[in-house]
Design a protein around this motif. Structure first.
Motif, PDB file in Angstrom:
ATOM      1  N   MET A   1       1.113  -1.247   0.326  1.00  0.00           N
ATOM      2  CA  MET A   1       0.114  -0.123  -0.141  1.00  0.00           C
ATOM      3  C   MET A   1       0.788   0.866   0.125  1.00  0.00           C
ATOM      4  SD  MET A   1      -3.022  -0.988   0.024  1.00  0.00           S
ATOM      5  CE  MET A   1      -3.954  -2.946   0.284  1.00  0.00           C
ATOM      6  N   LEU A   2       1.927   0.949  -0.776  1.00  0.00           N
ATOM      7  CA  LEU A   2       2.469   2.074  -0.617  1.00  0.00           C
ATOM      8  C   LEU A   2       3.831   2.548  -1.976  1.00  0.00           C
ATOM      9  CD1 LEU A   2       5.231   1.872   2.330  1.00  0.00           C
ATOM     10  CD2 LEU A   2       3.068   3.257   2.658  1.00  0.00           C
ATOM     11  N   ALA A   3       3.957   3.569  -2.294  1.00  0.00           N
ATOM     12  CA  ALA A   3       4.636   4.164  -3.812  1.00  0.00           C
ATOM     13  C   ALA A   3       5.340   4.933  -3.371  1.00  0.00           C
ATOM     14  CB  ALA A   3       3.371   4.789  -3.845  1.00  0.00           C
ATOM     15  N   THR A   4       7.211   3.918  -3.661  1.00  0.00           N
ATOM     16  CA  THR A   4       8.051   5.308  -3.381  1.00  0.00           C
ATOM     17  C   THR A   4       8.626   5.489  -4.398  1.00  0.00           C
ATOM     18  OG1 THR A   4       9.580   3.587  -3.221  1.00  0.00           O
ATOM     19  CG2 THR A   4       8.284   3.943  -1.276  1.00  0.00           C
TER      20      THR A   4
ATOM     21  N   ALA B   1      12.369   2.497   8.450  1.00  0.00           N
ATOM     22  CA  ALA B   1      10.704   1.499   8.126  1.00  0.00           C
ATOM     23  C   ALA B   1      10.054   0.732   7.125  1.00  0.00           C
ATOM     24  CB  ALA B   1      10.108   3.185   8.264  1.00  0.00           C
ATOM     25  N   ILE B   2      10.690   0.928   5.569  1.00  0.00           N
ATOM     26  CA  ILE B   2       9.915   0.207   4.325  1.00  0.00           C
ATOM     27  C   ILE B   2      11.565  -0.539   3.621  1.00  0.00           C
ATOM     28  CG2 ILE B   2       8.570   1.934   4.145  1.00  0.00           C
ATOM     29  CD1 ILE B   2       9.851   2.646   1.562  1.00  0.00           C
ATOM     30  N   GLY B   3      12.487  -1.103   4.688  1.00  0.00           N
ATOM     31  CA  GLY B   3      13.269  -2.026   4.524  1.00  0.00           C
ATOM     32  C   GLY B   3      14.107  -1.934   3.375  1.00  0.00           C
ATOM     33  N   LYS B   4      13.965  -0.739   2.471  1.00  0.00           N
ATOM     34  CA  LYS B   4      14.713   0.028   1.886  1.00  0.00           C
ATOM     35  C   LYS B   4      15.855   1.049   1.769  1.00  0.00           C
ATOM     36  CE  LYS B   4      11.043  -2.034  -1.139  1.00  0.00           C
ATOM     37  NZ  LYS B   4      11.808  -3.092  -2.455  1.00  0.00           N
ATOM     38  N   SER B   5      16.540   1.257   1.284  1.00  0.00           N
ATOM     39  CA  SER B   5      17.441   2.372   1.504  1.00  0.00           C
ATOM     40  C   SER B   5      16.910   3.593   1.126  1.00  0.00           C
ATOM     41  CB  SER B   5      18.027   2.693  -0.631  1.00  0.00           C
ATOM     42  OG  SER B   5      17.574   3.056  -1.444  1.00  0.00           O
ATOM     43  N   GLU B   6      17.042   4.541   1.032  1.00  0.00           N
ATOM     44  CA  GLU B   6      16.934   5.801   2.550  1.00  0.00           C
ATOM     45  C   GLU B   6      15.635   6.235   1.227  1.00  0.00           C
ATOM     46  OE1 GLU B   6      20.170   8.446   1.658  1.00  0.00           O
ATOM     47  OE2 GLU B   6      21.066   7.738   3.556  1.00  0.00           O
TER      48      GLU B   6
END
Length: 117
Positions: A18-21, A75-80
């Motif tokens: 449910m996120l877009a980055t 928080a989302i388990g990704k890089s910055e």
């Protein structure tokens, strides 16, 4: 760590899909009406903050400036990450309520009338 509930809820939203980055992806989500909440890192450039403040205002999407890019990514388990859009209204409301209770939020605009829907 400030506002651990908001960060852990971001992690749950990521696992739920449910996120877009990313700049362009978030911009498209805002324009298509898919974004329910946009979070911009506090250490983002002034241009990025202004761009998303303006776009979110135009499309009636709540915007929060919170945390830093490292905390958002972690928080989302990704890089910055500098910019995140929450695409689920329930997750968006939960995260916004956690953020509004903490001082690291520079700006959160929930005047769009979409609360409780």
């Amino acid at each position: 760590m400030k506002s651990p509930k908001a960060l852990s809820t971001l992690g749950m939203a990521m696992r739920a899909g449910m996120l877009a980055t990313g700049d362009e992806i978030v911009l498209k989500a805002v324009q298509k009406g898919q974004a329910k909440l946009v979070i911009v890192a506090g250490d983002a450039s002034d241009n990025t903050k202004k761009k998303f403040r303006d776009k979110c205002s135009t499309y009636g999407v709540p915007l929060a400036i919170a945390f830093d890019r490292a905390a958002l990514g972690h928080a989302i388990g990704k890089s910055e990450r500098v910019i995140i859009a929450v695409t689920d209204s329930k997750f968006g409301q939960m995260i916004a309520s956690h953020l509004s209770q903490h001082s690291e939020v520079d700006n959160i605009d929930q005047s769009t009338g979409q609360q409780g829907q």
